[in-house]
Design an enzyme around this catalytic site. Sequence first.
Site, PDB file in Angstrom:
ATOM      1  N   ARG A  30       0.836  -1.209   0.000  1.00 54.99           N
ATOM      2  CA  ARG A  30       0.000   0.000   0.000  1.00 54.99           C
ATOM      3  C   ARG A  30       0.868   1.255   0.000  1.00 54.99           C
ATOM      4  O   ARG A  30       0.558   2.219  -0.697  1.00 54.99           O
ATOM      5  CB  ARG A  30      -0.960   0.012   1.190  1.00 54.99           C
ATOM      6  CG  ARG A  30      -2.047  -1.044   1.065  1.00 54.99           C
ATOM      7  CD  ARG A  30      -2.942  -1.080   2.286  1.00 54.99           C
ATOM      8  NE  ARG A  30      -2.134  -1.359   3.465  1.00 54.99           N
ATOM      9  CZ  ARG A  30      -2.333  -0.832   4.663  1.00 54.99           C
ATOM     10  NH1 ARG A  30      -3.321   0.003   4.886  1.00 54.99           N
ATOM     11  NH2 ARG A  30      -1.542  -1.146   5.682  1.00 54.99           N
ATOM     12  N   ASN A  48      -6.505  -2.457   2.498  1.00 54.49           N
ATOM     13  CA  ASN A  48      -6.459  -3.898   2.726  1.00 54.49           C
ATOM     14  C   ASN A  48      -7.873  -4.446   2.834  1.00 54.49           C
ATOM     15  O   ASN A  48      -8.720  -3.849   3.500  1.00 54.49           O
ATOM     16  CB  ASN A  48      -5.712  -4.224   4.022  1.00 54.49           C
ATOM     17  CG  ASN A  48      -4.211  -4.194   3.863  1.00 54.49           C
ATOM     18  OD1 ASN A  48      -3.676  -4.237   2.763  1.00 54.49           O
ATOM     19  ND2 ASN A  48      -3.511  -4.113   4.978  1.00 54.49           N
TER      20      ASN A  48
END
Length: 101
Positions: A30, A48
Amino acid sequence: MERDTATESGADPVRLSAWVHGSVQGVGFRWWTRSRALELGLTGHATNAADGRVHVVAEGTRAAAAELLALLRSGTTPGRVDLVVENWERARGGLVGFVER
């Protein structure tokens, strides 16, 4: 799926929604995605999912979003990307910066 010629032409901002499958949680994926998106001038988020995927939502020019998609599939990401499922639509707006969730 019906084609959206305005979105394809690059004339209007677009929204890319990409579900990234593989070993992409707990490996800096990320953060890496956020860095690439900001370099490309995109807004959005990398989030997520409970099932181990990462959901990437990015808005900006078609060219910049397509470049981010290519980077997600490039094999140079942290972790291991097995599959990226993409969806394109007109930008909805309301996104500020690019955040990790």
